[in-house]
Design a protein around this motif. Structure first.
Motif, mmCIF file in Angstrom:
data_model
loop_
_atom_site.group_PDB
_atom_site.id
_atom_site.type_symbol
_atom_site.label_atom_id
_atom_site.label_comp_id
_atom_site.label_asym_id
_atom_site.label_seq_id
_atom_site.Cartn_x
_atom_site.Cartn_y
_atom_site.Cartn_z
ATOM 1 N N ALA A 173 0.841 -1.204 0.000
ATOM 2 C CA ALA A 173 0.000 0.000 0.000
ATOM 3 C C ALA A 173 0.877 1.255 0.000
ATOM 4 O O ALA A 173 0.593 2.236 -0.711
ATOM 5 N N ALA A 174 1.964 1.226 0.765
ATOM 6 C CA ALA A 174 2.866 2.385 0.835
ATOM 7 C C ALA A 174 3.596 2.590 -0.491
ATOM 8 O O ALA A 174 3.804 3.733 -0.940
ATOM 9 N N TYR A 175 3.957 1.496 -1.112
ATOM 10 C CA TYR A 175 4.664 1.523 -2.412
ATOM 11 C C TYR A 175 3.736 2.103 -3.486
ATOM 12 O O TYR A 175 4.125 2.994 -4.252
ATOM 13 N N ASP A 176 2.489 1.624 -3.525
ATOM 14 C CA ASP A 176 1.522 2.136 -4.515
ATOM 15 C C ASP A 176 1.311 3.635 -4.330
ATOM 16 O O ASP A 176 1.310 4.398 -5.301
ATOM 17 N N ALA A 177 1.108 4.046 -3.065
ATOM 18 C CA ALA A 177 0.854 5.466 -2.796
ATOM 19 C C ALA A 177 2.068 6.303 -3.193
ATOM 20 O O ALA A 177 1.924 7.408 -3.744
ATOM 21 N N SER A 178 3.260 5.768 -2.955
ATOM 22 C CA SER A 178 4.489 6.526 -3.257
ATOM 23 C C SER A 178 4.701 6.672 -4.760
ATOM 24 O O SER A 178 5.085 7.742 -5.246
ATOM 25 N N ARG A 179 4.448 5.606 -5.487
ATOM 26 C CA ARG A 179 4.600 5.689 -6.958
ATOM 27 C C ARG A 179 3.653 6.732 -7.516
ATOM 28 O O ARG A 179 4.021 7.548 -8.360
ATOM 29 N N ALA A 207 8.228 5.804 2.429
ATOM 30 C CA ALA A 207 7.024 6.352 1.790
ATOM 31 C C ALA A 207 6.653 7.707 2.400
ATOM 32 O O ALA A 207 6.253 8.634 1.680
ATOM 33 N N VAL A 208 6.794 7.831 3.719
ATOM 34 C CA VAL A 208 6.533 9.132 4.354
ATOM 35 C C VAL A 208 7.516 10.155 3.796
ATOM 36 O O VAL A 208 7.146 11.279 3.443
ATOM 37 N N GLN A 209 8.767 9.758 3.625
ATOM 38 C CA GLN A 209 9.801 10.680 3.111
ATOM 39 C C GLN A 209 9.463 11.117 1.680
ATOM 40 O O GLN A 209 9.596 12.299 1.350
ATOM 41 N N VAL A 210 9.023 10.174 0.865
ATOM 42 C CA VAL A 210 8.653 10.511 -0.527
ATOM 43 C C VAL A 210 7.514 11.536 -0.532
ATOM 44 O O VAL A 210 7.465 12.421 -1.391
ATOM 45 N N HIS A 211 6.615 11.440 0.439
ATOM 46 C CA HIS A 211 5.473 12.372 0.500
ATOM 47 C C HIS A 211 5.823 13.703 1.153
ATOM 48 O O HIS A 211 4.951 14.579 1.266
ATOM 49 N N GLY A 212 7.069 13.837 1.625
ATOM 50 C CA GLY A 212 7.484 15.094 2.246
ATOM 51 C C GLY A 212 6.575 15.463 3.412
ATOM 52 O O GLY A 212 6.080 14.593 4.139
ATOM 53 N N GLY A 213 6.326 16.747 3.583
ATOM 54 C CA GLY A 213 5.516 17.237 4.710
ATOM 55 C C GLY A 213 4.112 16.682 4.698
ATOM 56 O O GLY A 213 3.514 16.420 5.753
ATOM 57 N N TRP A 214 3.564 16.438 3.491
ATOM 58 C CA TRP A 214 2.195 15.895 3.406
ATOM 59 C C TRP A 214 2.124 14.483 3.927
ATOM 60 O O TRP A 214 1.082 14.027 4.380
ATOM 61 N N GLY A 215 3.245 13.790 3.891
ATOM 62 C CA GLY A 215 3.289 12.429 4.428
ATOM 63 C C GLY A 215 3.199 12.399 5.942
ATOM 64 O O GLY A 215 2.966 11.349 6.536
ATOM 65 N N TYR A 216 3.398 13.571 6.538
ATOM 66 C CA TYR A 216 3.358 13.663 7.998
ATOM 67 C C TYR A 216 1.973 14.065 8.486
ATOM 68 O O TYR A 216 1.735 14.160 9.690
ATOM 69 N N THR A 217 1.061 14.309 7.556
ATOM 70 C CA THR A 217 -0.307 14.692 7.934
ATOM 71 C C THR A 217 -1.252 13.527 7.657
ATOM 72 O O THR A 217 -0.942 12.642 6.849
ATOM 73 N N ASP A 218 -2.434 13.592 8.292
ATOM 74 C CA ASP A 218 -3.357 12.477 8.046
ATOM 75 C C ASP A 218 -4.159 12.671 6.763
ATOM 76 O O ASP A 218 -5.095 11.925 6.486
ATOM 77 N N ASP A 219 -3.764 13.661 5.963
ATOM 78 C CA ASP A 219 -4.303 13.727 4.594
ATOM 79 C C ASP A 219 -3.712 12.615 3.745
ATOM 80 O O ASP A 219 -4.221 12.290 2.676
ATOM 81 N N TYR A 268 2.162 9.267 -5.941
ATOM 82 C CA TYR A 268 2.486 10.630 -5.488
ATOM 83 C C TYR A 268 3.712 11.158 -6.228
ATOM 84 O O TYR A 268 3.744 12.317 -6.657
ATOM 85 N N ALA A 269 4.713 10.305 -6.404
ATOM 86 C CA ALA A 269 5.978 10.756 -7.011
ATOM 87 C C ALA A 269 5.803 11.153 -8.472
ATOM 88 O O ALA A 269 6.570 11.969 -8.993
ATOM 89 N N THR A 270 4.807 10.568 -9.139
ATOM 90 C CA THR A 270 4.599 10.965 -10.538
ATOM 91 C C THR A 270 3.739 12.229 -10.625
ATOM 92 O O THR A 270 3.760 12.925 -11.633
ATOM 93 N N GLN A 271 2.980 12.533 -9.569
ATOM 94 C CA GLN A 271 2.104 13.720 -9.607
ATOM 95 C C GLN A 271 2.773 14.959 -9.016
ATOM 96 O O GLN A 271 2.612 16.069 -9.512
ATOM 97 N N ARG A 272 3.528 14.782 -7.961
ATOM 98 C CA ARG A 272 4.145 15.915 -7.246
ATOM 99 C C ARG A 272 5.339 16.446 -8.055
ATOM 100 O O ARG A 272 6.218 15.671 -8.447
ATOM 101 N N LYS A 273 5.341 17.761 -8.239
ATOM 102 C CA LYS A 273 6.456 18.331 -9.015
ATOM 103 C C LYS A 273 7.378 19.147 -8.121
ATOM 104 O O LYS A 273 6.935 19.800 -7.168
ATOM 105 N N ALA A 274 8.657 19.137 -8.430
ATOM 106 C CA ALA A 274 9.650 20.009 -7.777
ATOM 107 C C ALA A 274 10.704 20.332 -8.828
ATOM 108 O O ALA A 274 11.069 19.453 -9.632
ATOM 109 N N PHE A 275 11.133 21.537 -8.841
ATOM 110 C CA PHE A 275 12.140 21.984 -9.820
ATOM 111 C C PHE A 275 11.718 21.664 -11.254
ATOM 112 O O PHE A 275 12.505 21.208 -12.084
#
Ligand SMILES: Cc1cc2nc3c(=O)[nH]c(=O)nc-3n(C[C@H](O)[C@H](O)[C@H](O)COP(=O)(O)OP(=O)(O)OC[C@H]3O[C@@H](n4cnc5c(N)ncnc54)[C@H](O)[C@@H]3O)c2cc1C
Length: 380
Positions: free
Chosen positions: A256-262, A334-346, A264-271
């Protein structure tokens, strides 16, 4: 070892996975916040045949292959780990010793309603002052003319606040050491039984955990499961099966964490590009996949060997450590991949991270498993 899966098995497992994702996964957050497993989850799993698929026809179950059972357990843990834990304690830790060691009457009285989702069971070994050190339990049963009188206290028991019945380990002959422990099946409505409120936990909050107190509880002779003095061995055999279950627990949560991370990582943009394009992130995702696949192979090996009738010994400990510690590492990443949002219950990964942490503690801590492995290796 043959891990090839038949098309029928793949179809059955895929249908079960879809059911878990459609019905249970959407309720997982509310289950965590509601602090109990919705009755509907039990009913849905019953409807899908999840309880019965673990037992043969002779006790009202139906046969599926060991591969389907393994895949179904992973799917359930992936969708809602709390539901996995509570149903596992009921159907597995409570039901399995009754099936293996119980009398015909005990099976009719307890296993049949269990598989029909009419009652919930629990497994009572741990006490306030005795967890890993099982021999230190103090609960005892004294023989009387009519049966037994049970006194003692159990702690940290999955389903204790909501269960109808439990298998309870108690000394019937303290002088005989672990050879003096007997397993009893105890109707938790019997006078003298009381229970604590559910504990407030870090994770798996929907799965109710609590304590049981037995004060001069009168039991009939028919409450003894199996032979007198065999309770320790029966409990350890049950926990060996439980270790395979804990592998599925870890693998499901990690998936479940792997699916969520994949996703999120394709949707979240940085730089200016998806973070999935950053090496530090996509290596994390690759590592998740490597670890999950490794754990799954170990778990399949155990399940296959068990199916062949082998005693697993320390290979169950090896797999249990790897799969449960893997889930902690993967959910942390997986929390790290989600950055700050991974630390919230969103974010779902926050709950997965909390849920995964039970794995290296429950059903034999990582430390005691390492002890068992080392003893096996060094003492032969
Ligand atoms: C959510 C949840 C559900 C649970 N459900 C059940 C259930 O349904 N039924 C049930 O009977 N129990 C259940 N348990 C209890 C669980 O099995 C115990 O918590 C576990 O066995 C550890 O025992 P303990 O908590 O007493 O820790 P302790 O045994 O006190 O251990 C504390 C620390 O010391 C270490 N340690 C202890 N002895 C050794 C040793 N010889 N060598 C190396 N390290 C050692 C441990 O690894 C641990 O790190 C549950 C626990 C939790 C948290």
């Amino acid at each position: 070892m043959d891990f090839s899966t038949s098309p029928d098995d793949v179809a059955a497992a895929t249908a079960f996975d879809r059911f878990c994702q459609e019905r249970l996964a959407p309720r997982a957050k509310a289950t965590d916040e509601g602090l109990s497993i919705p009755k509907q989850n039990w009913a849905d799993l019953h409807e899908m045949g999840f309880f019965k698929m673990h037992y043969p026809e002779e006790v009202g179950g139906f046969e599926v292959s060991w591969e389907v059972r393994a895949m179904a357990q992973e799917s359930l843990a992936k969708a809602c780990a709390a539901t996995f834990l509570s149903t596992g304690a009921s159907i597995g830790l409570f039901g399995a010793p009754l099936f293996v060691y119980g009398s015909k009457e005990q099976k009719e009285r307890w296993l049949t309603p269990l598989l029909n989702n009419e009652i919930i069971g629990c497994f009572g070994l741990t006490e306030p002052d005795a967890g890993t050190d099982v021999q230190a339990i103090r609960t005892s049963a004294k023989k009387t003319d009519k049966g037994w009188i049970l006194n003692g206290e159990k702690a940290l028991i999955t389903n204790a606040p909501c269960a109808d019945v439990g298998v309870i380990m108690a000394y019937t002959d303290k002088a005989a050491g672990v050879g003096g422990v007997t397993m009893f099946v105890v109707d938790l409505k019997t006078p003298g039984v009381s229970r604590s409120k559910p504990y407030k936990k870090m994770g798996l909050r929907g799965s109710e955990t609590g304590g049981l107190v037995f004060e001069d509880v009168e039991l009939g002779n028919d409450a003894v499961v199996g032979e007198l003095g065999q309770g320790f061995i029966q409990a350890m055999q049950t926990l060996e099966l439980g270790r395979i279950g804990m592998c599925h627990f870890g693998i499901g949560i990690a998936e479940a964490a792997y699916d969520a991370s994949r996703k999120y990582a394709t949707q979240r943009k940085a730089f200016g590009k998806p973070i999935a394009r950053l090496q530090a992130v996509h290596f994390k995702i690759a590592d998740m996949k490597i670890e999950i696949d490794g754990a799954r192979l170990m778990a399949r090996q155990c399940a296959w060997r068990k199916h062949q009738g082998e005693h697993l010994g320390s290979i169950a400990s090896v797999a249990k450590i790897y799969a449960t510690e893997m889930a902690v590492r993967v959910t942390d990443a997986a929390v790290q991949v989600h950055g700050g949002w991974g630390y919230t219950d969103d974010s779902v990964v926050e709950r997965l991270y909390r849920d995964a942490r039970l794995g290296p503690i429950g059903e034999g801590t990582s430390e005691i498993q390492r002890e068992l492995i080392a003893r096996d290796l060094l003492d032969g």
